[in-house]
Design a protein around this motif. Structure first.
Motif, PDB file in Angstrom:
ATOM      1  N   SER A  43       0.785  -1.074   0.012  1.00  0.00           N
ATOM      2  CA  SER A  43       0.044   0.119  -0.139  1.00  0.00           C
ATOM      3  C   SER A  43       0.814   1.166  -0.174  1.00  0.00           C
ATOM      4  CB  SER A  43      -0.770   0.079   1.386  1.00  0.00           C
ATOM      5  OG  SER A  43      -0.051   0.190   2.442  1.00  0.00           O
ATOM      6  N   LEU A  44       0.375   2.544  -0.138  1.00  0.00           N
ATOM      7  CA  LEU A  44       0.937   3.603  -0.171  1.00  0.00           C
ATOM      8  C   LEU A  44       1.842   3.828   1.205  1.00  0.00           C
ATOM      9  CD1 LEU A  44      -1.813   5.949  -1.732  1.00  0.00           C
ATOM     10  CD2 LEU A  44       0.535   5.172  -3.020  1.00  0.00           C
ATOM     11  N   ASP A  45       1.214   3.387   2.257  1.00  0.00           N
ATOM     12  CA  ASP A  45       1.790   3.421   3.524  1.00  0.00           C
ATOM     13  C   ASP A  45       2.559   2.342   3.904  1.00  0.00           C
ATOM     14  OD1 ASP A  45      -0.645   2.387   3.748  1.00  0.00           O
ATOM     15  OD2 ASP A  45      -1.335   3.276   5.631  1.00  0.00           O
ATOM     16  N   VAL A 205       2.656  -0.440  -6.190  1.00  0.00           N
ATOM     17  CA  VAL A 205       2.482   0.231  -5.201  1.00  0.00           C
ATOM     18  C   VAL A 205       0.862   0.753  -5.296  1.00  0.00           C
ATOM     19  CG1 VAL A 205       2.513   2.723  -3.936  1.00  0.00           C
ATOM     20  CG2 VAL A 205       4.532   1.448  -4.855  1.00  0.00           C
ATOM     21  N   PRO A 207      -2.887   2.030  -4.394  1.00  0.00           N
ATOM     22  CA  PRO A 207      -3.286   3.303  -4.419  1.00  0.00           C
ATOM     23  C   PRO A 207      -4.281   3.619  -3.099  1.00  0.00           C
ATOM     24  CG  PRO A 207      -4.670   2.672  -6.230  1.00  0.00           C
ATOM     25  CD  PRO A 207      -3.699   1.539  -5.863  1.00  0.00           C
TER      26      PRO A 207
END
Length: 248
Positions: A43-45, A205, A207
């Motif tokens: 994930s983005l994080d 990755v 979003p």
């Protein structure tokens, strides 16, 4: 196009037209020397799972590249914990991808390679029982296989009280399995990094922000940092970025 959601190249040489499977195959390709490629989605994080499973992070474009990477490899390497948790089935490809492999002089299916310290494996799991090619299990000399495992897989032992991954991968190369694709999990990725065996990372990755609670794509003991060079960045119509990094 073989997928409804387009994938375009952002870097290098941005492309306006969507990439078809032939273009993607050329971008990822096969190396002219032994290579260990690792494939993950995050994930983005930085989360490696959503609600406990990687499938929650993977959209159609990521699944498309996931399938192409399996088509390109000689062997699919996965940790026993990931095999159990994600419920791996037999590694099979559709006719179009098998035909591509035949045209390249490859076996129709890649070989499944399971990395296991404890040999806590179920021979009846479809990944073993329904495999089109006899799987390989890499472990250490002290591990005892469960009944029936050696009937459905070759159990190879390296190291002393723990598996020597360098020796295990060298044996795979000796058997003609030079292009290796690792799909995790994080502890296996960490161990391969620590042993300086990772040649390439393909990272999608997703979003979204998964929030706290999930681990990273790598885990285990601390290891020196390893430098990889960016090879390409692809953008999918669902907002995902598909990146590829490699040595040198």
């Amino acid at each position: 196009m073989s997928a409804d959601i387009p994938i375009r190249r952002l870097w290098p040489e941005p492309s306006e037209l969507p990439l078809d499977d032939a273009a993607l195959t050329a971008l990822y390709g096969r190396a002219d020397r032994p290579r260990l490629r690792v494939n993950f989605v995050a994930s983005l994080d930085g989360a490696v799972t959503l609600e406990g499973y990687s499938a929650g992070l993977s959209g159609t474009p990521d699944k498309r590249v996931f399938g192409l990477l399996r088509m390109l490899c000689d062997a699919l390497v996965v940790a026993a914990g990931t095999l159990r948790h994600e419920g791996y089935r037999a590694v099979r490809l559709n006719e179009r991808r098998r035909a591509w492999r035949r045209e390249q002089g490859l076996a129709e299916y890649p070989t499944l390679v399971v990395v296991s310290h404890s040999l806590d494996l179920d021979p009846a799991q479809a990944a073993f029982a329904d495999a089109p090619v006899r799987p390989i299990v890499l472990t250490h000399p002290g591990a005892e296989p469960p009944p029936g495992l050696t009937d459905v897989a070759d159990v190879l032992r390296f190291g002393d009280d723990r598996l020597d991954l360098t020796a295990g991968l060298a044996e795979l190369h000796r058997r003609g399995l030079a292009q290796l694709l690792c799909e995790g999990g994080p502890h296996l990725f960490g161990a391969l990094t620590a042993a300086d065996l990772v040649d390439e990372l393909c990272l999608t990755v997703a979003p979204l922000l998964a929030g706290p609670g999930s681990g990273r794509i790598t885990a285990g003991d601390a290891a020196p940092p390893r430098q990889l060079a960016l090879q390409h960045v692809l953008a999918a119509g669902d907002g995902a970025l598909l990146t590829r990094y490699a040595r040198g």
